[in-house]
Design a protein around this motif. Sequence first.
Motif, short mmCIF file in Angstrom:
data_model
loop_
_atom_site.label_atom_id
_atom_site.label_comp_id
_atom_site.label_asym_id
_atom_site.label_seq_id
_atom_site.Cartn_x
_atom_site.Cartn_y
_atom_site.Cartn_z
N GLY A 127 0.71 -1.24 0.25
CA GLY A 127 -0.42 -0.08 -0.20
C GLY A 127 1.06 1.54 -0.06
O GLY A 127 0.44 2.34 0.19
N ASP A 128 2.29 0.95 -0.05
CA ASP A 128 3.12 2.76 0.27
C ASP A 128 3.08 2.73 -1.25
O ASP A 128 3.30 2.14 -1.78
CB ASP A 128 4.78 1.92 1.08
CG ASP A 128 4.58 1.70 2.42
OD1 ASP A 128 3.41 2.32 3.04
OD2 ASP A 128 5.36 1.62 2.95
N LEU A 129 3.35 4.26 -1.40
CA LEU A 129 3.70 4.97 -2.41
C LEU A 129 5.07 5.24 -3.18
O LEU A 129 5.77 5.53 -2.03
CB LEU A 129 2.73 6.02 -2.78
CG LEU A 129 1.30 5.93 -2.56
CD1 LEU A 129 0.33 7.21 -2.52
CD2 LEU A 129 0.59 4.91 -3.27
N ILE A 130 5.22 4.80 -3.84
CA ILE A 130 7.02 4.56 -4.16
C ILE A 130 7.18 5.59 -5.57
O ILE A 130 6.63 5.41 -6.64
CB ILE A 130 7.42 3.43 -4.78
CG1 ILE A 130 7.67 2.20 -3.21
CG2 ILE A 130 8.82 3.58 -5.16
CD1 ILE A 130 7.83 1.17 -3.87
N VAL A 131 7.89 6.90 -5.33
CA VAL A 131 7.87 8.36 -5.91
C VAL A 131 9.59 7.61 -6.51
O VAL A 131 10.41 7.98 -5.94
CB VAL A 131 7.58 9.01 -5.26
CG1 VAL A 131 8.01 10.20 -6.23
CG2 VAL A 131 6.90 8.82 -5.00
N ALA A 132 9.77 7.98 -7.92
CA ALA A 132 10.78 7.82 -8.51
C ALA A 132 11.47 8.92 -8.47
O ALA A 132 10.89 10.54 -8.22
CB ALA A 132 10.47 7.63 -10.60
N LYS A 133 12.45 9.10 -8.57
CA LYS A 133 13.18 10.75 -8.33
C LYS A 133 13.10 11.42 -9.81
O LYS A 133 12.50 11.45 -10.96
CB LYS A 133 14.72 10.26 -8.46
CG LYS A 133 15.41 9.81 -7.17
CD LYS A 133 17.14 9.99 -7.91
CE LYS A 133 17.61 9.78 -6.36
NZ LYS A 133 19.55 9.84 -6.25
N GLY A 134 12.71 12.52 -9.27
CA GLY A 134 12.20 13.76 -10.10
C GLY A 134 10.74 13.82 -10.31
O GLY A 134 10.31 14.87 -10.90
N SER A 135 9.89 12.37 -9.64
CA SER A 135 8.72 13.22 -9.47
C SER A 135 8.36 12.52 -10.64
O SER A 135 7.38 13.51 -11.24
CB SER A 135 8.34 14.28 -8.40
OG SER A 135 8.50 14.69 -7.08
#
Length: 219
Positions: A132-140
């Motif tokens: 359920g966690d959200l993983i945000v790539a670098k640079g969004s």
Amino acid sequence: MSLLEAAGRVSEIQSTLVALTPGARPKSAAAAPTAASATFAQTLSTVTGATKPEAVGTPLATGNATGADVVATAQKYLGVPYVFGGEDSTGMDCSGLVQRVYADLGIEVPRVVPDQAKVGTEVGSLANAQPGDLIVAKGSGHILIYAGNNQVIHAPRPGTSVMLAENWRKDSDIETIRRLVPATSAAPAAASAASAASAGSIDAFVAATQRAALSGGSR
């Protein structure tokens, strides 16, 4: 037992000691709630598993949803085609998927990745990620839903569809990991158990202190 009730018990102890000890100077009760607040905050942080309490972003009303619910809801959209700007079952992009999944659970999150990267509480690393966690790539530029077992659900790019895939990103590729809900419903149960244990400890402390005070006053 609430923090207010705990503070009241501490105040009760102080009053008893003052009444039974001749010449005793009453101490200020103002410090007691502060100490109790610090202990309560520390316990709550431990129970909820927040790895970086100072990294709390936009607070959300999350109800009873869990990370397991997030994953189950996201799985309903597997196979939906990628559509830039899309946010429903006819087509969706990565942030549209995230917004739709959480909306289905009654949780309102922002529409675009840079804003989604600020909600909830930051998780320190992939090793601590929970379903359920959200993983945000670098640079969004991209966002994924962690599904557990090193897998993610996301809407990759045009020409693809929402898919469950092996997570290929490393911590060095990630801008932030955000937790909006607990992984399972066990956290509230643990919180209740911790609260009950705390209440029992306070009751025992009050009784012991009063017995000691009465014993000293009868000499």
